[in-house]
Design an enzyme around this catalytic site. Structure first.
Site, PDB file in Angstrom:
ATOM      1  N   LYS A  55     100.041  69.327 -99.762  1.00 14.24           N
ATOM      2  CA  LYS A  55     101.400  69.092 -99.287  1.00 14.24           C
ATOM      3  C   LYS A  55     101.988  67.859 -99.976  1.00 14.24           C
ATOM      4  CE  LYS A  55     100.905  72.395 -96.188  1.00 14.24           C
ATOM      5  NZ  LYS A  55     101.641  73.652 -96.236  1.00 14.24           N
TER       6      LYS A  55
ATOM      7  N   THR B 207      95.570  72.948 -97.764  1.00  9.70           N
ATOM      8  CA  THR B 207      96.687  73.262 -98.651  1.00  9.70           C
ATOM      9  C   THR B 207      97.381  71.961 -99.035  1.00  9.70           C
ATOM     10  OG1 THR B 207      97.003  75.367 -97.511  1.00  9.70           O
ATOM     11  CG2 THR B 207      98.812  74.585 -98.889  1.00  9.70           C
TER      12      THR B 207
ATOM     13  N   LYS C  22     104.265  71.179-100.366  1.00  7.12           N
ATOM     14  CA  LYS C  22     103.941  72.370-101.143  1.00  7.12           C
ATOM     15  C   LYS C  22     104.764  72.476-102.422  1.00  7.12           C
ATOM     16  CE  LYS C  22     105.124  75.250 -97.769  1.00  7.12           C
ATOM     17  NZ  LYS C  22     105.360  76.552 -97.088  1.00  7.12           N
TER      18      LYS C  22
ATOM     19  N   ASP D 174      99.865  76.241-102.441  1.00  7.23           N
ATOM     20  CA  ASP D 174     100.572  77.019-101.425  1.00  7.23           C
ATOM     21  C   ASP D 174     101.128  78.281-102.067  1.00  7.23           C
ATOM     22  OD1 ASP D 174     101.409  77.592 -98.840  1.00  7.23           O
ATOM     23  OD2 ASP D 174     102.095  75.548 -98.506  1.00  7.23           O
TER      24      ASP D 174
ATOM     25  N   ASN E  73     108.309 106.922 -96.987  1.00  2.86           N
ATOM     26  CA  ASN E  73     109.585 107.585 -96.743  1.00  2.86           C
ATOM     27  C   ASN E  73     109.853 107.818 -95.259  1.00  2.86           C
ATOM     28  OD1 ASN E  73     111.885 108.616 -98.137  1.00  2.86           O
ATOM     29  ND2 ASN E  73     111.274 110.690 -97.586  1.00  2.86           N
TER      30      ASN E  73
ATOM     31  N   HIS F 212      94.091  85.177 -95.513  1.00  5.08           N
ATOM     32  CA  HIS F 212      94.676  84.457 -94.384  1.00  5.08           C
ATOM     33  C   HIS F 212      94.830  85.403 -93.193  1.00  5.08           C
ATOM     34  CE1 HIS F 212      96.232  80.633 -96.347  1.00  5.08           C
ATOM     35  NE2 HIS F 212      95.628  81.289 -97.324  1.00  5.08           N
TER      36      HIS F 212
ATOM     37  N   HIS G 104      96.574  85.172-100.300  1.00  2.39           N
ATOM     38  CA  HIS G 104      97.571  84.730 -99.320  1.00  2.39           C
ATOM     39  C   HIS G 104      98.405  85.935 -98.895  1.00  2.39           C
ATOM     40  CE1 HIS G 104     100.744  82.467 -97.335  1.00  2.39           C
ATOM     41  NE2 HIS G 104      99.992  81.384 -97.441  1.00  2.39           N
ATOM     42  N   ARG G 105      98.830  85.931 -97.634  1.00  4.33           N
ATOM     43  CA  ARG G 105      99.549  87.088 -97.087  1.00  4.33           C
ATOM     44  C   ARG G 105     101.053  86.839 -96.956  1.00  4.33           C
ATOM     45  NH1 ARG G 105      98.220  87.349 -90.563  1.00  4.33           N
ATOM     46  NH2 ARG G 105      98.671  85.170 -90.093  1.00  4.33           N
TER      47      ARG G 105
END
Length: 471
Positions: A168, A166, A170, A196, A116, A320, A287-288
């Site tokens: 690709k 990763t 993705k 991904d 808050n 990550h 993963h972030r």
């Protein structure tokens, strides 16, 4: 003496929540906020307002304050410091009694501390720079489902960083073609491949089909190479129930590791999944996605070191962290500061790395740092030097962009990694001699020679937006 606003029934926060004589307790949760107050608001009043609004305070006096011990439960701003190079901002150090927070709930901590107060009119901008979690709270959290050593034992990989990729593109591949890409990368020499962050269950590739083709690819590559392989199957979903269904199916397929987008899905979902992984012998890659929305502005939001600490408590075996040298934002000193928070048992205060408090993690297992985003073989020496062995180095385009295909790209990265680890173990300076180390290794690896030629001119030389405040 109380101000006129207090006499009118509006709190003068400084009278109650500014306590410069207070000595924090070992059981207190400590926070450091970077505060830019509104014009005309004294520093002490702005800092006290943050302490009040993030703990027990409200805008006016209420008679129910008399029904509890406000002195015991209130947050206390006990120190203010200048921010080097910024005359408008200051650091406010606030201590919170442990009883303000539910045991084992990162959700409750964040709801209290940042839920808050960031919209408070007394401050122009506010950033949570760091937290010190007391051991008494840490012991109530599950933490990583496995931890670094258990993961190494499960995958039988020691003495070097793990190597990943990763897949690709993705988005857009069919499940069968996706599985084929996984197989080629793992066969070529990678330890791990990865979904991904935004591949869940779209019309072009439903999750169950992907899981089945990927499991076949992992099992085939494991059998052919004699090495334990894995793929991070992303179980992130629109509901916790669906997430758990996907996790259960990954386990049924015999896969060792699953993946979760912890910020977009939320800490409740993440802790639920981490607890399940611990009970079921599964590794959890985190993963972030969405982190930069929260942490990139240097004056407002939450620094990633706080999110990293919260993730270690909530649960995850990988996280990550950026690469320092690749395409994503990341100051080197700051990155090393929060990488330490993921992996070490004790991290001392070190302002040069953005660490504002000593942090004792007790016996909680560590989290592997994942370096991913715009990296290729020329970055390998720096990555090995920066992140060390307890990391996963993930080359997406830097594997699948190889002119010889996925397997060739994987082989190039594996040769480069092993050459750098060998050179490091021999005492060579990786960042100074890295180019020579790679060129020497390329004499015996056509795949590496092609990779070095392909990416020799690729650099990401943008300045870092979020820099450490050091004098």
């Amino acid at each position: 003496m109380a101000s006129k606003t207090f006499d009118a029934g509006v709190q003068d926060y400084q009278l109650t929540y500014w306590t410069p004589d207070y000595t924090p307790l070992d059981t207190d949760l400590l926070a450091c906020f970077k505060v830019v107050p509104q014009d005309g608001v004294p520093r002490e009043e702005a800092a006290a307002a943050v302490a009040a609004e993030s703990s027990t305070g409200t805008w006016t006096t209420v008679w129910t304050d008399l029904l509890t011990d406000m002195e015991f439960y209130k947050g206390r701003c006990y120190r203010i410091e200048d921010v080097p190079g910024d005359k408008n901002a200051f650091y406010a150090f606030i201590a919170y009694p442990l009883d303000l927070f539910e045991e084992g709930s990162v959700v409750n901590v964040l709801t209290s501390l940042v839920g808050n107060v960031f919209g408070f009119k007394a401050v122009r901008s506010l950033r949570l720079e760091d937290l010190r979690f007391p051991i008494a709270f840490i012991k109530t959290c599950g933490g990583p489902p496995a931890g670094i050593q258990v993961e190494r034992d499960k995958l039988n990989k020691y003495g070097r960083p793990m190597l990943g990729c990763t897949i690709k593109p993705k988005l857009g591949l069919s499940a069968k073609n996706y599985g084929r890409a996984v197989y080629e990368c793992l066969r070529g020499g990678l330890d791990l491949t990865k979904d991904d962050e935004n591949i869940n269950s779209q019309p072009f590739q439903r999750w169950q089909n992907r899981f089945e083709f990927v499991a076949d690819a992992v099992d085939k590559a494991t059998a052919e190479t004699g090495e334990r392989k894995g793929h991070y199957l992303n179980v992130t979903a629109g509901t916790v129930e669906e997430m758990m269904k996907r996790a259960e199916f990954a386990k049924e397929l015999g896969q060792p590791i699953i993946m979760h987008d912890f910020l977009t899905a939320g800490f409740t979902a993440n802790t639920t999944l981490a607890n399940w992984c611990r009970d079921n012998g599964m590794l959890l890659h985190i993963h972030r996605a969405m982190h930069a929305v929260i942490d990139r502005n240097p004056n407002h939001g939450i620094h990633f070191r706080v999110l990293a600490k919260c993730l270690r408590l909530s649960g995850g075996d990988h996280l990550h962290t950026g690469t320092v040298v690749g395409k994503l934002e990341g100051d080197r000193a700051s990155t090393l500061g929060f990488v330490d928070q993921l992996r070490e048992a004790f991290v001392p205060e070190d302002r040069s790395r953005g660490v504002f408090f000593d942090q004792d993690w007790g016996s909680m297992p560590g989290v592997m740092a994942v370096a991913s985003g715009g990296i290729h073989v020329w970055h390998m020496p720096a990555l090995v030097n920066i992140f060390g062995d307890d990391s996963v180095l993930q080359f997406g385009g830097g594997t699948q962009g190889h002119p010889g295909g996925n397997a060739a790209g994987a082989a190039a990265n594996r040769v480069a990694l092993e050459a750098c680890v060998k050179a490091r173990n021999e005492g060579r300076d990786l960042e100074r001699e890295g180019g020579d180390i790679l060129r020497d290794a390329a004499r015996n690896s056509k795949e590496l020679a092609v990779a070095l030629d392909t990416w020799k001119e690729i650099k990401f030389e943008f300045d870092t937006v979020d820099k450490l405040d050091v004098g």
